[in-house]
Design a protein around this motif. Structure first.
Motif, PDB file in Angstrom:
ATOM      1  N   ASN A 191       0.776  -1.236   0.000  1.00 16.88           N
ATOM      2  CA  ASN A 191       0.000   0.000   0.000  1.00 16.88           C
ATOM      3  C   ASN A 191       0.808   1.288   0.000  1.00 16.88           C
ATOM      4  O   ASN A 191       0.217   2.368  -0.054  1.00 16.88           O
ATOM      5  CB  ASN A 191      -0.934   0.008   1.220  1.00 16.88           C
ATOM      6  CG  ASN A 191      -2.069  -0.989   1.066  1.00 16.88           C
ATOM      7  OD1 ASN A 191      -2.950  -0.819   0.243  1.00 16.88           O
ATOM      8  ND2 ASN A 191      -2.035  -2.047   1.877  1.00 16.88           N
TER       9      ASN A 191
ATOM     10  N   TYR B 276      16.887  -2.214   5.916  1.00 13.55           N
ATOM     11  CA  TYR B 276      15.905  -3.027   6.641  1.00 13.55           C
ATOM     12  C   TYR B 276      16.609  -4.064   7.520  1.00 13.55           C
ATOM     13  O   TYR B 276      16.313  -4.188   8.719  1.00 13.55           O
ATOM     14  CB  TYR B 276      14.991  -3.705   5.628  1.00 13.55           C
ATOM     15  CG  TYR B 276      14.046  -4.735   6.203  1.00 13.55           C
ATOM     16  CD1 TYR B 276      12.868  -4.359   6.836  1.00 13.55           C
ATOM     17  CD2 TYR B 276      14.321  -6.100   6.087  1.00 13.55           C
ATOM     18  CE1 TYR B 276      11.989  -5.304   7.339  1.00 13.55           C
ATOM     19  CE2 TYR B 276      13.455  -7.049   6.584  1.00 13.55           C
ATOM     20  CZ  TYR B 276      12.293  -6.653   7.211  1.00 13.55           C
ATOM     21  OH  TYR B 276      11.429  -7.607   7.715  1.00 13.55           O
TER      22      TYR B 276
ATOM     23  N   ASP C  67       3.200  -4.068   3.338  1.00  7.30           N
ATOM     24  CA  ASP C  67       2.843  -3.428   4.603  1.00  7.30           C
ATOM     25  C   ASP C  67       3.760  -3.883   5.732  1.00  7.30           C
ATOM     26  O   ASP C  67       4.128  -3.091   6.607  1.00  7.30           O
ATOM     27  CB  ASP C  67       1.390  -3.746   4.953  1.00  7.30           C
ATOM     28  CG  ASP C  67       0.403  -3.135   3.974  1.00  7.30           C
ATOM     29  OD1 ASP C  67       0.816  -2.258   3.180  1.00  7.30           O
ATOM     30  OD2 ASP C  67      -0.775  -3.547   3.993  1.00  7.30           O
ATOM     31  N   LYS C  68       4.150  -5.146   5.699  1.00  4.56           N
ATOM     32  CA  LYS C  68       5.024  -5.688   6.744  1.00  4.56           C
ATOM     33  C   LYS C  68       6.347  -4.934   6.790  1.00  4.56           C
ATOM     34  O   LYS C  68       6.785  -4.480   7.860  1.00  4.56           O
ATOM     35  CB  LYS C  68       5.278  -7.180   6.499  1.00  4.56           C
ATOM     36  CG  LYS C  68       6.235  -7.823   7.496  1.00  4.56           C
ATOM     37  CD  LYS C  68       6.430  -9.304   7.164  1.00  4.56           C
ATOM     38  CE  LYS C  68       7.352  -9.988   8.178  1.00  4.56           C
ATOM     39  NZ  LYS C  68       8.725  -9.431   8.186  1.00  4.56           N
TER      40      LYS C  68
ATOM     41  N   HIS D 197       7.081  -2.018   5.397  1.00  7.87           N
ATOM     42  CA  HIS D 197       6.839  -0.599   5.647  1.00  7.87           C
ATOM     43  C   HIS D 197       6.647  -0.337   7.142  1.00  7.87           C
ATOM     44  O   HIS D 197       7.238   0.592   7.717  1.00  7.87           O
ATOM     45  CB  HIS D 197       5.604  -0.143   4.864  1.00  7.87           C
ATOM     46  CG  HIS D 197       5.353   1.324   4.948  1.00  7.87           C
ATOM     47  ND1 HIS D 197       4.082   1.866   4.920  1.00  7.87           N
ATOM     48  CD2 HIS D 197       6.196   2.391   5.075  1.00  7.87           C
ATOM     49  CE1 HIS D 197       4.154   3.173   5.007  1.00  7.87           C
ATOM     50  NE2 HIS D 197       5.419   3.520   5.105  1.00  7.87           N
ATOM     51  N   ASN D 198       5.851  -1.158   7.779  1.00  8.28           N
ATOM     52  CA  ASN D 198       5.584  -0.978   9.210  1.00  8.28           C
ATOM     53  C   ASN D 198       6.831  -1.205  10.053  1.00  8.28           C
ATOM     54  O   ASN D 198       7.086  -0.473  11.021  1.00  8.28           O
ATOM     55  CB  ASN D 198       4.455  -1.898   9.666  1.00  8.28           C
ATOM     56  CG  ASN D 198       3.106  -1.473   9.103  1.00  8.28           C
ATOM     57  OD1 ASN D 198       2.890  -0.290   8.809  1.00  8.28           O
ATOM     58  ND2 ASN D 198       2.200  -2.415   8.940  1.00  8.28           N
ATOM     59  N   GLU D 199       7.622  -2.219   9.681  1.00  6.19           N
ATOM     60  CA  GLU D 199       8.854  -2.476  10.433  1.00  6.19           C
ATOM     61  C   GLU D 199       9.843  -1.328  10.271  1.00  6.19           C
ATOM     62  O   GLU D 199      10.540  -0.962  11.225  1.00  6.19           O
ATOM     63  CB  GLU D 199       9.484  -3.791   9.975  1.00  6.19           C
ATOM     64  CG  GLU D 199       8.744  -5.025  10.482  1.00  6.19           C
ATOM     65  CD  GLU D 199       9.502  -6.297  10.168  1.00  6.19           C
ATOM     66  OE1 GLU D 199      10.271  -6.759  11.039  1.00  6.19           O
ATOM     67  OE2 GLU D 199       9.337  -6.825   9.046  1.00  6.19           O
TER      68      GLU D 199
ATOM     69  N   LYS E   8       9.108   1.834   9.718  1.00  5.35           N
ATOM     70  CA  LYS E   8       8.619   2.952  10.533  1.00  5.35           C
ATOM     71  C   LYS E   8       8.908   2.730  12.012  1.00  5.35           C
ATOM     72  O   LYS E   8       9.258   3.670  12.736  1.00  5.35           O
ATOM     73  CB  LYS E   8       7.109   3.131  10.309  1.00  5.35           C
ATOM     74  CG  LYS E   8       6.740   3.708   8.958  1.00  5.35           C
ATOM     75  CD  LYS E   8       5.269   4.067   8.867  1.00  5.35           C
ATOM     76  CE  LYS E   8       4.380   2.844   8.849  1.00  5.35           C
ATOM     77  NZ  LYS E   8       2.945   3.216   8.640  1.00  5.35           N
ATOM     78  N   GLU E   9       8.784   1.492  12.439  1.00 10.67           N
ATOM     79  CA  GLU E   9       8.979   1.178  13.853  1.00 10.67           C
ATOM     80  C   GLU E   9      10.452   1.232  14.261  1.00 10.67           C
ATOM     81  O   GLU E   9      10.802   1.727  15.333  1.00 10.67           O
ATOM     82  CB  GLU E   9       8.432  -0.223  14.148  1.00 10.67           C
ATOM     83  CG  GLU E   9       8.644  -0.684  15.577  1.00 10.67           C
ATOM     84  CD  GLU E   9       8.260  -2.142  15.776  1.00 10.67           C
ATOM     85  OE1 GLU E   9       8.683  -2.725  16.796  1.00 10.67           O
ATOM     86  OE2 GLU E   9       7.542  -2.705  14.913  1.00 10.67           O
ATOM     87  N   LYS E  10      11.342   0.732  13.377  1.00  8.26           N
ATOM     88  CA  LYS E  10      12.722   0.513  13.781  1.00  8.26           C
ATOM     89  C   LYS E  10      13.723   1.561  13.296  1.00  8.26           C
ATOM     90  O   LYS E  10      14.846   1.615  13.778  1.00  8.26           O
ATOM     91  CB  LYS E  10      13.177  -0.880  13.302  1.00  8.26           C
ATOM     92  CG  LYS E  10      12.408  -2.023  13.956  1.00  8.26           C
ATOM     93  CD  LYS E  10      12.892  -3.370  13.470  1.00  8.26           C
ATOM     94  CE  LYS E  10      12.120  -4.520  14.107  1.00  8.26           C
ATOM     95  NZ  LYS E  10      12.334  -4.582  15.565  1.00  8.26           N
TER      96      LYS E  10
END
Length: 434
Positions: free
Chosen positions: A116, A138, A290-291, A293-295, A297-299
């Motif tokens: 997304n 990443y 999404d997986k 992207h979210n990681e 943003k988090e890390k």
């Protein structure tokens, strides 16, 4: 006021070109001696017109990218409106604008479920370099910085930026430079070869595997049966990210939104360019799962230190939106499938007519190839191209690493009569030179 004839205009432009313009992927000595082969001035539909007024069918959509055809005034209108409203603003430091936001939402509709978010670039090479930096970042923020190797396939093409050149599996592109980036590996297109490479290098050192769904510049090569399904499993089992280079295949070229859909495989990252704007503006991108992207943003602590001046250019964004709207509203992917079947039927007919030199034909959607056997040890693909030009059609000969292949990717708007013309010109051209 005196008028400049087309002949004198061409002579002027040829001399200026030779003096002031360094061409991409061109023989520099030949260009200095002969000048540019064509100086184009207009495009309409599937045709281009030279400065002398010669009309040529564009059977490769220029560089696999002018998918909706040349000369669309509706694209020009939205570009003009955006230029006069907001030609440019940066998207660095959290700045944004409506065109890029709307385009990001639209691309998510085209992408597989669970993908997304898009990082925008100016083209395919930048998109792939972005993906390589992103997957290495990443793994770094996940505490595995040793996972930095990128694996690609022999005969793959991923662009000409430093990382993209290093990933490209076509040897002449890598031989061009003495400063290839480290930690790029190439593997033959078999599951066994990939498994052996992973075992040799160690899965804990490999960040990602990248592949085109169908290889383009390497010869329009189809993957082995079941190949990508197995590659997806291998990547999952070994904690390796899967990057799909959809620069050529994306946005309908193969008859689906993205080429990997033919194989029932969802990658972790999609890189794209070309067809997103049909060449009307320079735009590319990296679509993240999404997986991931979210990681990220988090890390990621602090900035995501990567970006181009024109990441998310507003004019390119509105051009892309209009282009994708045209593809949908005019049902052009349906036409890709219909005309793709007709193209492959035509290629098979060409093979029957020329079975002494045509050894194989292949195609999916409006992406196809005719493989030619060298005659008396001499490649004839370039001669076919020259003959086709005389007969009114542009096509491309691919001769990397011993192959002799004619490649085709006509615009999505091609109709039955035009396809018949294309097939007949190619058939007559092969017969004339063999």
């Amino acid at each position: 006021m005196s008028t400049v004839t087309n002949k004198s205009l061409k002579e002027e432009l040829v001399e200026l070109d030779k003096k002031h313009f360094i061409h991409p992927s061109t023989n520099m000595k030949q260009l200095e001696e002969e000048g540019p082969a064509f100086v184009f001035t207009e495009g309409e539909g599937i045709y281009l017109k030279t400065v002398e007024g010669k009309k040529l069918m564009d059977t490769l959509s220029s560089l696999w990218n002018v998918n909706i055809g040349h000369g669309r005034e509706d694209i020009g209108e939205v570009a003009k409106e955006q230029i006069t409203k907001l030609a440019f603003t940066s998207t660095f430091s959290g700045w944004s604008h409506e065109p890029v936001i709307r385009l990001g939402k639209e691309i998510a509709k085209w992408a597989p479920e669970g993908m997304n978010a898009t990082f925008f670039t100016s083209g395919g090479s930048e998109s792939n370099d972005t993906a390589f930096k992103t997957v290495r970042h990443y793994w770094k923020v996940k505490g595995q910085p040793q996972k930095n190797k990128i694996v690609s396939r022999s005969l793959s093409y991923h662009g000409v930026a430093m990382g993209a050149t290093s990933a490209t599996g076509i040897k002449p592109f890598r031989d061009f430079t003495t400063s290839l980036a480290p930690d790029f590996l190439h593997v033959e297109s078999s599951v066994e070869a990939l498994k052996e490479l992973i075992e040799k290098e160690g899965a804990d050192t490999i960040a990602a595997f990248i592949s085109e769904p169908i290889q383009g510049s390497g010869g329009v090569n189809m993957p082995p049966e079941g190949y990508f399904q197995e590659v997806r499993k291998i990547c999952d089992e070994n904690d390796i990210l899967f990057i799909a280079d959809e620069v050529i295949c994306g946005f309908g070229r193969t008859g689906k939104n993205f080429g990997m859909e033919h194989f029932g495989v969802t990658p972790d990252i999609i890189t794209m360019a070309k067809g997103v704007t049909s060449g009307y503006a320079a735009l590319g991108g990296m679509i993240l799962s999404d997986k991931i992207h979210n990681e990220l943003k988090e890390k990621t602590n602090g900035n995501f230190y990567h970006g181009y001046t024109y990441s998310g250019h507003p004019v390119a964004a509105v051009v892309a939106m209009k282009n994708l709207e045209i593809i949908k509203n005019e049902n052009l992917i349906d036409n890709v499938n219909k005309m793709g079947e007709k193209m492959l039927e035509g290629f098979n007919w060409i093979k029957e007519q020329n079975d002494d030199v045509v050894t194989e034909v292949r195609g999916i959607g409006l992406l196809g190839a005719i493989k030619i056997e060298a005659k008396d040890g001499e490649s004839i693909g370039a001669k076919v191209v020259a003959e086709a030009l005389d007969r009114g059609a542009i096509c491309r000969s691919i001769v990397y690493e011993g192959q002799d292949t004619l490649a085709f990717a006509p615009p999505f708007i091609i109709n039955e009569e035009q396809m018949d013309d294309m097939i007949n010109i190619i058939n007559e051209s092969i017969k004339a030179v063999k």
